[in-house]
Design a protein around this motif. Structure first.
Motif, mmCIF file in Angstrom:
data_model
loop_
_atom_site.group_PDB
_atom_site.id
_atom_site.type_symbol
_atom_site.label_atom_id
_atom_site.label_comp_id
_atom_site.label_asym_id
_atom_site.label_seq_id
_atom_site.Cartn_x
_atom_site.Cartn_y
_atom_site.Cartn_z
ATOM 1 N N TYR A 128 0.844 -1.194 0.000
ATOM 2 C CA TYR A 128 0.000 0.000 0.000
ATOM 3 C C TYR A 128 0.883 1.250 0.000
ATOM 4 O O TYR A 128 1.895 1.308 0.701
ATOM 5 N N GLN A 156 -1.471 -1.740 -4.114
ATOM 6 C CA GLN A 156 -2.615 -0.913 -3.734
ATOM 7 C C GLN A 156 -2.156 0.536 -3.611
ATOM 8 O O GLN A 156 -1.976 1.067 -2.509
ATOM 9 N N GLY A 214 -18.249 3.988 -6.625
ATOM 10 C CA GLY A 214 -17.410 2.816 -6.427
ATOM 11 C C GLY A 214 -15.940 3.193 -6.227
ATOM 12 O O GLY A 214 -15.254 2.638 -5.376
ATOM 13 N N LYS A 215 -15.459 4.162 -7.031
ATOM 14 C CA LYS A 215 -14.084 4.643 -6.899
ATOM 15 C C LYS A 215 -13.845 5.241 -5.521
ATOM 16 O O LYS A 215 -12.812 4.985 -4.881
ATOM 17 N N ARG A 216 -14.777 6.061 -5.063
ATOM 18 C CA ARG A 216 -14.640 6.702 -3.758
ATOM 19 C C ARG A 216 -14.584 5.656 -2.645
ATOM 20 O O ARG A 216 -13.802 5.782 -1.700
ATOM 21 N N ARG A 217 -15.403 4.620 -2.782
ATOM 22 C CA ARG A 217 -15.446 3.574 -1.758
ATOM 23 C C ARG A 217 -14.114 2.825 -1.711
ATOM 24 O O ARG A 217 -13.576 2.548 -0.637
ATOM 25 N N ILE A 218 -13.558 2.515 -2.883
ATOM 26 C CA ILE A 218 -12.287 1.800 -2.959
ATOM 27 C C ILE A 218 -11.153 2.646 -2.376
ATOM 28 O O ILE A 218 -10.325 2.163 -1.592
ATOM 29 N N GLU A 219 -11.117 3.931 -2.754
ATOM 30 C CA GLU A 219 -10.045 4.810 -2.275
ATOM 31 C C GLU A 219 -10.156 5.071 -0.787
ATOM 32 O O GLU A 219 -9.145 5.210 -0.094
ATOM 33 N N ARG A 220 -11.383 5.118 -0.272
ATOM 34 C CA ARG A 220 -11.564 5.299 1.171
ATOM 35 C C ARG A 220 -11.037 4.087 1.926
ATOM 36 O O ARG A 220 -10.389 4.226 2.979
ATOM 37 N N ALA A 221 -11.273 2.898 1.406
ATOM 38 C CA ALA A 221 -10.769 1.681 2.049
ATOM 39 C C ALA A 221 -9.244 1.653 2.022
ATOM 40 O O ALA A 221 -8.601 1.278 3.009
ATOM 41 N N LYS A 222 -8.634 2.063 0.908
ATOM 42 C CA LYS A 222 -7.172 2.136 0.818
ATOM 43 C C LYS A 222 -6.632 3.129 1.847
ATOM 44 O O LYS A 222 -5.629 2.859 2.523
#
Length: 328
Positions: free
Chosen positions: A217, A241, A261-269
């Motif tokens: 990451y 990641q 979906g992009k926002r959700r993925i980037e928030r998890a990262k």
């Protein structure tokens, strides 16, 4: 420990325990003293025909005190005279000789000469692994700038040649960078690497991986974009990641499924990457390390390695003592 002095007896009768005393009591419990002493002992001077050396564990305790409280060699000597909890932590009394600043400096030079800072990190991390803390999962990489004195009022009349200037945002900094690799699960640091401040973060990633990662990451804004395409990572089987730059998705319609979906993925990262900020906070805020103390990358990297090893103990102390979860 030598016979207690009158001031030590007087101190023992006080009622309130200070924050410093609580800190030292906790660290006394969690530091793997036996492992660290065994690491240094082969290189430590043995008693001979000359002056008897101080006990190795006493000098080690003084060295850790220096790092925890960001003290120079002379300031450390004075603190041992003036601050009773520190003196007692080092197992010294005023009724016996206190190590001079030159003795404290020589012990530090001994560790530097034999490159034992990396060994200290390994011993501490091995100890924490035995306590059930993970250090072999995915890795988060990041770097922070450490300021260095820019004054030329010294013997050479020059700034430290190992340090360089760099620009971050609209501000210029002179100093070095501390690059770290931290475990994705526990947030504990397993690799430390020092460079001049103008070295690109993406070029140092290979120095921060232990080789067993299943994922790496990193933050795109910190200069890690394209790391997976670099030659030194060819054949490395990990999931990269890397945070996406905001410009890659902010132009999308805010109500679209792709944007959400992009926002959700980037928030998890981002939530995962946030763990790597805690070791930086500990050494800068808890231990007060905000500026290099020595000249040269080797000495400063050695101190940084020790500091991050101690930050691991600080963050894991409740878990080790069995009084709480890992503090990250």
């Amino acid at each position: 420990m030598s016979q207690m002095s009158f001031s030590d007896f007087e101190y023992a009768g006080k009622r309130k325990q200070t924050r410093r005393e609580r800190f030292l009591a906790e660290m006394d419990q969690v530091v793997p003293w036996a492992g660290l002493v065994a690491l240094i002992d082969p290189h430590y001077p043995k008693a001979g025909g000359g002056r008897k050396p101080y006990p190795l564990e006493t000098m080690l305790r003084i060295h850790l005190l220096q790092n925890w409280f960001s003290l120079s060699d002379p300031a450390m000597e004075e603190a041992l005279y003036e601050i009773t909890p520190m003196r007692q932590f080092a197992r010294l009394t005023l009724s016996a000789p206190i190590p001079e600043d030159t003795t404290i400096m020589k012990f530090r030079h001994l560790l530097e000469k034999h490159q034992l800072a990396a060994g200290i990190l390994q011993v501490i991390n091995g100890y924490l692994q035995d306590k059930g803390l993970s250090l072999r999962q995915g890795t988060i990489v990041d770097a922070t700038i450490i300021h260095a004195p820019s004054s030329t009022k010294n013997k050479d009349g020059k700034r430290d040649p190992d340090m360089h200037q760099t620009k971050k945002g609209n501000q210029y900094f002179f100093g070095m960078k501390a690059h770290i690799g931290a475990d994705v699960e526990s947030g504990l640091v397993h690799h430390v690497h020092g460079t001049a401040a103008n070295v690109a973060d993406v070029t140092q990633v290979a120095e921060l991986l232990h080789g067993d990662e299943n994922a790496v990451y990193a933050d795109a804004d910190a200069g890690y974009t394209g790391v997976e395409k670099r030659e030194e990572h060819a054949g490395r089987e990990v999931i990269w990641q890397i945070a996406a730059r905001r410009s890659t998705y902010t132009a999308l319609p805010k109500r679209s499924l792709i944007y959400k979906g992009k926002r959700r993925i980037e928030r998890a990262k981002a939530q995962t990457r946030a763990k790597v900020e805690h070791p930086f906070r500990v050494i800068k805020r808890q231990f007060g390390y905000v500026k290099t103390r020595f000249r040269g990358l080797v000495k400063n990297t050695a101190q940084l390695t020790t500091l991050f090893a101690l930050s691991n103990l600080w963050m894991a102390r409740k878990h080790v003592m069995g009084t709480g979860e890992l503090r990250v």
